[in-house]
Design a protein around this motif. Sequence first.
Motif, PDB file in Angstrom:
ATOM      1  N   ARG A  97      -1.897   4.788 -14.808  1.00  0.00           N
ATOM      2  CA  ARG A  97      -3.217   5.237 -14.385  1.00  0.00           C
ATOM      3  C   ARG A  97      -3.689   6.386 -15.259  1.00  0.00           C
ATOM      4  O   ARG A  97      -3.039   7.414 -15.355  1.00  0.00           O
ATOM      5  CB  ARG A  97      -3.171   5.704 -12.930  1.00  0.00           C
ATOM      6  CG  ARG A  97      -4.517   6.102 -12.351  1.00  0.00           C
ATOM      7  CD  ARG A  97      -4.277   6.740 -10.990  1.00  0.00           C
ATOM      8  NE  ARG A  97      -5.495   7.000 -10.275  1.00  0.00           N
ATOM      9  CZ  ARG A  97      -6.295   8.041 -10.477  1.00  0.00           C
ATOM     10  NH1 ARG A  97      -5.992   8.911 -11.415  1.00  0.00           N
ATOM     11  NH2 ARG A  97      -7.378   8.210  -9.753  1.00  0.00           N
ATOM     12  N   GLU A 246      -8.848   4.270 -13.158  1.00  0.00           N
ATOM     13  CA  GLU A 246      -8.263   4.754 -11.908  1.00  0.00           C
ATOM     14  C   GLU A 246      -7.670   3.630 -11.072  1.00  0.00           C
ATOM     15  O   GLU A 246      -7.308   3.828  -9.908  1.00  0.00           O
ATOM     16  CB  GLU A 246      -9.331   5.514 -11.119  1.00  0.00           C
ATOM     17  CG  GLU A 246      -9.771   6.791 -11.825  1.00  0.00           C
ATOM     18  CD  GLU A 246     -10.999   7.422 -11.191  1.00  0.00           C
ATOM     19  OE1 GLU A 246     -11.390   6.997 -10.076  1.00  0.00           O
ATOM     20  OE2 GLU A 246     -11.578   8.330 -11.805  1.00  0.00           O
ATOM     21  N   GLY A 248      -9.041   1.116  -9.776  1.00  0.00           N
ATOM     22  CA  GLY A 248      -9.889   0.696  -8.665  1.00  0.00           C
ATOM     23  C   GLY A 248     -10.501  -0.669  -8.869  1.00  0.00           C
ATOM     24  O   GLY A 248     -11.097  -1.236  -7.947  1.00  0.00           O
ATOM     25  N   GLY A 264     -11.322  -5.724  -6.861  1.00  0.00           N
ATOM     26  CA  GLY A 264     -11.175  -4.291  -6.746  1.00  0.00           C
ATOM     27  C   GLY A 264     -10.626  -3.849  -5.403  1.00  0.00           C
ATOM     28  O   GLY A 264     -10.520  -4.638  -4.462  1.00  0.00           O
ATOM     29  N   ALA A 265     -10.290  -2.563  -5.353  1.00  0.00           N
ATOM     30  CA  ALA A 265      -9.727  -1.989  -4.140  1.00  0.00           C
ATOM     31  C   ALA A 265     -10.762  -1.875  -3.030  1.00  0.00           C
ATOM     32  O   ALA A 265     -10.416  -1.901  -1.850  1.00  0.00           O
ATOM     33  CB  ALA A 265      -9.145  -0.609  -4.452  1.00  0.00           C
ATOM     34  N   ASN A 266     -12.029  -1.759  -3.391  1.00  0.00           N
ATOM     35  CA  ASN A 266     -13.098  -1.618  -2.417  1.00  0.00           C
ATOM     36  C   ASN A 266     -14.258  -2.525  -2.833  1.00  0.00           C
ATOM     37  O   ASN A 266     -14.854  -2.318  -3.897  1.00  0.00           O
ATOM     38  CB  ASN A 266     -13.555  -0.156  -2.331  1.00  0.00           C
ATOM     39  CG  ASN A 266     -14.511   0.104  -1.184  1.00  0.00           C
ATOM     40  OD1 ASN A 266     -15.255  -0.788  -0.757  1.00  0.00           O
ATOM     41  ND2 ASN A 266     -14.518   1.333  -0.679  1.00  0.00           N
ATOM     42  N   ALA A 302      -2.571  -2.237 -10.669  1.00  0.00           N
ATOM     43  CA  ALA A 302      -3.705  -1.861  -9.822  1.00  0.00           C
ATOM     44  C   ALA A 302      -3.535  -2.393  -8.402  1.00  0.00           C
ATOM     45  O   ALA A 302      -3.773  -1.683  -7.420  1.00  0.00           O
ATOM     46  CB  ALA A 302      -5.007  -2.383 -10.429  1.00  0.00           C
ATOM     47  N   LYS A 303      -3.126  -3.658  -8.275  1.00  0.00           N
ATOM     48  CA  LYS A 303      -2.940  -4.250  -6.944  1.00  0.00           C
ATOM     49  C   LYS A 303      -1.857  -3.520  -6.170  1.00  0.00           C
ATOM     50  O   LYS A 303      -2.028  -3.186  -4.982  1.00  0.00           O
ATOM     51  CB  LYS A 303      -2.580  -5.735  -7.075  1.00  0.00           C
ATOM     52  CG  LYS A 303      -3.692  -6.620  -7.581  1.00  0.00           C
ATOM     53  CD  LYS A 303      -3.165  -8.037  -7.813  1.00  0.00           C
ATOM     54  CE  LYS A 303      -4.181  -8.899  -8.525  1.00  0.00           C
ATOM     55  NZ  LYS A 303      -3.636 -10.244  -8.844  1.00  0.00           N
ATOM     56  N   HIS A 306      -2.983  -0.030  -5.110  1.00  0.00           N
ATOM     57  CA  HIS A 306      -3.945  -0.080  -4.001  1.00  0.00           C
ATOM     58  C   HIS A 306      -3.254  -0.433  -2.687  1.00  0.00           C
ATOM     59  O   HIS A 306      -3.400   0.265  -1.680  1.00  0.00           O
ATOM     60  CB  HIS A 306      -5.032  -1.099  -4.323  1.00  0.00           C
ATOM     61  CG  HIS A 306      -5.864  -1.517  -3.155  1.00  0.00           C
ATOM     62  ND1 HIS A 306      -6.544  -0.624  -2.351  1.00  0.00           N
ATOM     63  CD2 HIS A 306      -6.114  -2.755  -2.640  1.00  0.00           C
ATOM     64  CE1 HIS A 306      -7.179  -1.286  -1.391  1.00  0.00           C
ATOM     65  NE2 HIS A 306      -6.932  -2.569  -1.549  1.00  0.00           N
ATOM     66  N   ALA A 311      -2.386   4.652  -5.047  1.00  0.00           N
ATOM     67  CA  ALA A 311      -3.630   5.092  -5.681  1.00  0.00           C
ATOM     68  C   ALA A 311      -4.320   6.170  -4.850  1.00  0.00           C
ATOM     69  O   ALA A 311      -4.785   7.174  -5.383  1.00  0.00           O
ATOM     70  CB  ALA A 311      -4.567   3.895  -5.884  1.00  0.00           C
ATOM     71  N   ALA A 312      -4.387   5.950  -3.534  1.00  0.00           N
ATOM     72  CA  ALA A 312      -5.013   6.942  -2.653  1.00  0.00           C
ATOM     73  C   ALA A 312      -4.234   8.253  -2.687  1.00  0.00           C
ATOM     74  O   ALA A 312      -4.823   9.347  -2.647  1.00  0.00           O
ATOM     75  CB  ALA A 312      -5.084   6.401  -1.226  1.00  0.00           C
ATOM     76  N   ASP A 315      -5.142  10.052  -5.898  1.00  0.00           N
ATOM     77  CA  ASP A 315      -6.476  10.632  -5.764  1.00  0.00           C
ATOM     78  C   ASP A 315      -6.435  11.920  -4.943  1.00  0.00           C
ATOM     79  O   ASP A 315      -7.115  12.891  -5.251  1.00  0.00           O
ATOM     80  CB  ASP A 315      -7.430   9.627  -5.108  1.00  0.00           C
ATOM     81  CG  ASP A 315      -7.827   8.498  -6.051  1.00  0.00           C
ATOM     82  OD1 ASP A 315      -7.724   8.694  -7.277  1.00  0.00           O
ATOM     83  OD2 ASP A 315      -8.234   7.433  -5.570  1.00  0.00           O
TER      84      ASP A 315
END
Length: 350
Positions: A97, A246, A248, A264-266, A302-303, A306, A311-312, A315
């Motif tokens: 990341r 990031e 995401g 994506g994550a969101n 990434a998966k 998340h 990832a959270a 952040d």
Amino acid sequence: MTSLPPTVPARLQRVAHAVRAYNKCLRIEKSLQQAIDNGEKVGNGMIYVRILGYLIHHVVTDEGMKAVVYEITSCVTDRDLLEVGKMYFNHYIRGFRASKGRIPTPSNHASRPSFDKITDMIKKTLEEAPPSHATAKKHALIRDGYRCVVTGKYDRSSVDQIKELEDMLRANPSLKTEETQCAHIFAESTNSSITPGSALDYAATMWGVVVAFGYKNLPHELNGPKIHRLENVMTAVPGFHNLFDELGIWFTPTDEENKYRLEGANDVHLRDYPEFVTFQTPDPVKFPVPSPIYLAIHATCAKVAHLSGAAACIDKFYRDMEDSTTLDPDGGSADILEHALFELHGQSFR
């Protein structure tokens, strides 16, 4: 953060050692959840065990699956397993990341040359120096048609610089411009001429994990300035670039060559972008498109980042670092300090 699925993927359900490793993760996840329900602090333990579980689900190669399963089954205690999860957190997810603030600012010199035709710009660019961030961006712009590969917006500086582009946009009011950036799949910060046996412990870096997953040539392919090779970069607007760095947002391959579905994550963050992206090039030899292998590794990371909550967590580290001016004397700032040291030295401090 999402709980691990109750079983391994269908393709692994008859692979005894994979089932055994995954059930070990499920057992520890359940134990940690019970501790949380009882008001106990478990730190990042839940994230670490879910990283391992989700790697079994999403790692692309058989070598990667075998490596993760071996690491899990070799653990004698639950603490050992969580340490393995922490290693993947530090040297795979955090290593992959790109940190906020590491995206170089585009150079906009008032004295930059202007061109009447795109072909004149291409000829000048191809005469320039060996790979660097600047040359990578220029070559990517040529390959990507001076547009963001996702939004299709034309690079604002190129439009100002090349009269042919400006004339084209004036003739078609539906075409839009925005400043673009050179987005790396593997971030520039991940590789500074790192080789086996170098001062920086190769086996403890992200590259050691990538090699264990079966991508043995990648450290050589992307070593030093080769991190700027065209297969590792794309032209993107800043908003997409940030999301991609990031973890995401990621590219999922389709049955059509060089065509990807954006995931994506969101889902909210996907609204500004098309459902599918197809990479194109005027010359696949001189200007190769982004590597499907590099994109697959990014998508897996990434998966897992998340779904596991990693990832959270990262952040939150960044937010806490921005908000904190002093360290907590009771030890509450330990995670922030560890993260800051990792960012500074690229390694884990326990």
